[in-house]
Scaffold this motif. Structure first.
Motif, PDB file in Angstrom:
ATOM      1  N   ALA A 197      26.594 -25.811   5.448  1.00  0.00           N
ATOM      2  CA  ALA A 197      27.999 -25.404   5.413  1.00  0.00           C
ATOM      3  C   ALA A 197      28.306 -24.647   4.121  1.00  0.00           C
ATOM      4  O   ALA A 197      28.988 -23.616   4.141  1.00  0.00           O
ATOM      5  N   LEU A 198      27.799 -25.149   2.998  1.00  0.00           N
ATOM      6  CA  LEU A 198      28.033 -24.469   1.729  1.00  0.00           C
ATOM      7  C   LEU A 198      27.317 -23.121   1.693  1.00  0.00           C
ATOM      8  O   LEU A 198      27.850 -22.136   1.158  1.00  0.00           O
ATOM      9  N   GLU A 199      26.130 -23.061   2.282  1.00  0.00           N
ATOM     10  CA  GLU A 199      25.413 -21.783   2.368  1.00  0.00           C
ATOM     11  C   GLU A 199      26.212 -20.774   3.193  1.00  0.00           C
ATOM     12  O   GLU A 199      26.298 -19.585   2.840  1.00  0.00           O
ATOM     13  N   ALA A 200      26.796 -21.218   4.307  1.00  0.00           N
ATOM     14  CA  ALA A 200      27.623 -20.330   5.119  1.00  0.00           C
ATOM     15  C   ALA A 200      28.854 -19.861   4.348  1.00  0.00           C
ATOM     16  O   ALA A 200      29.277 -18.705   4.471  1.00  0.00           O
ATOM     17  N   PHE A 201      29.425 -20.754   3.545  1.00  0.00           N
ATOM     18  CA  PHE A 201      30.566 -20.391   2.698  1.00  0.00           C
ATOM     19  C   PHE A 201      30.163 -19.300   1.709  1.00  0.00           C
ATOM     20  O   PHE A 201      30.891 -18.311   1.518  1.00  0.00           O
ATOM     21  N   LEU A 202      29.001 -19.457   1.085  1.00  0.00           N
ATOM     22  CA  LEU A 202      28.520 -18.444   0.134  1.00  0.00           C
ATOM     23  C   LEU A 202      28.202 -17.140   0.849  1.00  0.00           C
ATOM     24  O   LEU A 202      28.414 -16.050   0.296  1.00  0.00           O
ATOM     25  N   ALA A 203      27.709 -17.228   2.094  1.00  0.00           N
ATOM     26  CA  ALA A 203      27.432 -16.016   2.863  1.00  0.00           C
ATOM     27  C   ALA A 203      28.716 -15.252   3.157  1.00  0.00           C
ATOM     28  O   ALA A 203      28.733 -14.014   3.156  1.00  0.00           O
ATOM     29  N   ASP A 204      29.812 -15.989   3.417  1.00  0.00           N
ATOM     30  CA  ASP A 204      31.106 -15.335   3.633  1.00  0.00           C
ATOM     31  C   ASP A 204      31.568 -14.574   2.397  1.00  0.00           C
ATOM     32  O   ASP A 204      32.332 -13.610   2.499  1.00  0.00           O
ATOM     33  N   GLY A 217      29.481 -12.976   0.599  1.00  0.00           N
ATOM     34  CA  GLY A 217      28.564 -11.855   0.452  1.00  0.00           C
ATOM     35  C   GLY A 217      27.259 -12.183  -0.233  1.00  0.00           C
ATOM     36  O   GLY A 217      26.498 -11.275  -0.588  1.00  0.00           O
ATOM     37  N   TRP A 218      26.957 -13.473  -0.405  1.00  0.00           N
ATOM     38  CA  TRP A 218      25.736 -13.862  -1.102  1.00  0.00           C
ATOM     39  C   TRP A 218      24.763 -14.456  -0.090  1.00  0.00           C
ATOM     40  O   TRP A 218      25.014 -15.492   0.499  1.00  0.00           O
ATOM     41  N   HIS A 219      23.640 -13.776   0.136  1.00  0.00           N
ATOM     42  CA  HIS A 219      22.670 -14.193   1.137  1.00  0.00           C
ATOM     43  C   HIS A 219      21.300 -14.394   0.488  1.00  0.00           C
ATOM     44  O   HIS A 219      21.045 -13.908  -0.608  1.00  0.00           O
ATOM     45  N   GLY A 220      20.428 -15.112   1.188  1.00  0.00           N
ATOM     46  CA  GLY A 220      19.054 -15.242   0.732  1.00  0.00           C
ATOM     47  C   GLY A 220      18.705 -16.639   0.250  1.00  0.00           C
ATOM     48  O   GLY A 220      19.444 -17.613   0.435  1.00  0.00           O
ATOM     49  N   THR A 221      17.532 -16.727  -0.406  1.00  0.00           N
ATOM     50  CA  THR A 221      17.015 -18.009  -0.868  1.00  0.00           C
ATOM     51  C   THR A 221      17.862 -18.594  -1.999  1.00  0.00           C
ATOM     52  O   THR A 221      18.042 -19.815  -2.085  1.00  0.00           O
ATOM     53  N   GLY A 222      18.393 -17.739  -2.849  1.00  0.00           N
ATOM     54  CA  GLY A 222      19.180 -18.201  -3.992  1.00  0.00           C
ATOM     55  C   GLY A 222      20.374 -19.064  -3.599  1.00  0.00           C
ATOM     56  O   GLY A 222      20.503 -20.206  -4.066  1.00  0.00           O
ATOM     57  N   PRO A 223      21.257 -18.566  -2.742  1.00  0.00           N
ATOM     58  CA  PRO A 223      22.404 -19.391  -2.340  1.00  0.00           C
ATOM     59  C   PRO A 223      21.997 -20.623  -1.547  1.00  0.00           C
ATOM     60  O   PRO A 223      22.658 -21.653  -1.626  1.00  0.00           O
ATOM     61  N   ARG A 224      20.906 -20.530  -0.790  1.00  0.00           N
ATOM     62  CA  ARG A 224      20.460 -21.719  -0.042  1.00  0.00           C
ATOM     63  C   ARG A 224      20.023 -22.813  -1.016  1.00  0.00           C
ATOM     64  O   ARG A 224      20.369 -23.988  -0.847  1.00  0.00           O
ATOM     65  N   THR A 225      19.273 -22.416  -2.036  1.00  0.00           N
ATOM     66  CA  THR A 225      18.837 -23.382  -3.053  1.00  0.00           C
ATOM     67  C   THR A 225      20.027 -23.973  -3.796  1.00  0.00           C
ATOM     68  O   THR A 225      20.112 -25.179  -4.030  1.00  0.00           O
TER      69      THR A 225
END
Length: 342
Positions: A146-153, A155-163
């Motif tokens: 959920a937090l990764e999806a929030f960061l994707a909204d 504009g931040w994608h990839g391994t960095g935001p997932r970590t």
């Protein structure tokens, strides 16, 4: 639902101060007690504290998923809602089991040594630790996604935001659980205020468009659907059976069974049933195979970011409870570390 007694405590029925008069159990200080019996002089609080423990920890998206599964198993809106309500009623059993903590001042898996013996109790301790960690992992994954999806909204994608999402979710969970009982109670209460408001909006947004007139599958499908849905719905509340005393062991010995049972049961019932019905409503409107994505697309744009944060917050509140109990569980199993270390 009045509570009796506050031995050595500075907290009345209004719940003003969680920690007064309890030197081993103060918010934002590492709890000094583990599975050792809590002395009467350090008992504090009242039955209403148990309401917030079970209410806050069950404001988790898992119950939305459970409600959606009941529909996916072939039940209609009203049948699935009935399953959700029946599941919520089991919190009366879970809450009543907390009386053992009031009477003994120690954790559930210590008390279960009485009938099983120290060695006979070990298999239950090992199994419960695995279940607790399993729930923590599931909640952490859901919260991090959920937090990764929030960061994707943003504009931040990839391994960095997932970590980053994973680390933030873990930090929130471990930080509170490591501090201990008083901090867990405080976090559950304050997070409950925010999450309850947000999930109430979610229910209001999902319920009006639900298909109230669908009849579900045929007789065979309904029979298997009821069976599967009841198993899934019961799994959540009954997974708490090895831990109710963990959160009542600081209460004064004069706390009554009726007060304790009603307060805790209402907490778990209101949150689990409300979110379960939200899941049922969503599943009658769209494909909920991916429950987070399915729910999100039913929501207006202005609420979608808040929804993702609700999923994160609910995952954290539930993980805090299971992780804290797992540390007591490891003490029962004899792991030679301190409670915070465990």
């Amino acid at each position: 639902m009045a509570e009796e007694g506050t031995h050595g405590a500075g907290r009345g029925q209004g719940g003003a101060d969680v920690v007064a008069g309890a030197p081993g159990d103060q918010a934002f200080k590492v709890e000094t007690h583990g599975i050792d019996p809590i002395p009467d002089a350090e008992r504090h609080g009242g039955a209403r504290d148990v309401f917030w423990v079970w209410f806050g920890s069950n404001l988790t998206f898992t119950y939305v998923i459970n409600g959606a599964l009941a529909v996916l198993y072939g039940l209609s809106f009203w049948q699935a809602s009935a399953v959700v309500v029946i599941g919520g009623l089991t919190f009366f059993v879970i809450s009543a089991a907390g009386l053992s903590g009031v009477r003994t001042g120690t954790a559930t898996l210590v008390i279960s040594r009485a009938p099983f013996g120290v060695r006979g109790n070990l298999p239950a301790g090992v199994l419960n630790w695995i279940v607790s960690i399993g729930y923590t992992i599931i909640n952490t994954v859901v919260g991090a996604q959920a937090l990764e999806a929030f960061l994707a909204d943003l504009g931040w994608h990839g391994t960095g935001p997932r970590t980053l999402a994973l680390l933030v979710t873990l930090a929130l969970t471990f930080g509170v659980a490591t501090w201990g009982h008083a901090t867990v109670q405080l976090a559950e209460r304050w997070l409950a205020y925010l999450l309850a408001a947000g999930f109430a909006v979610l229910l209001v947004l999902l319920l009006p468009g639900a298909d109230f007139h669908g009849h579900g599958g045929g007789a065979a499908a309904r029979l298997s659907g009821w069976s599967l849905a009841l198993v899934v719905t019961f799994a959540g509340p009954f997974s708490y059976m090895p831990m109710p005393a963990d959160y009542t062991r600081y209460l004064p010995r004069t706390t009554r069974l009726r007060s304790l049972t009603w307060c805790g049961a209402l907490g778990g019932f209101v949150s689990s049933v409300g979110l379960g019905i939200a899941g049922v409503a969503a599943a009658t409107r769209t494909d909920m195979t991916d429950a987070v994505a399915g729910t999100e697309k039913l929501l207006p744009g202005w609420f979608q970011t808040a929804f993702l944060l609700l999923v994160l917050g609910g995952s954290v509140t539930n993980s805090i409870l299971t992780l804290y109990s797992s540390s007591l569980n490891l003490q029962v199993l004899g792991v030679p570390w301190s409670r915070p270390g465990r």
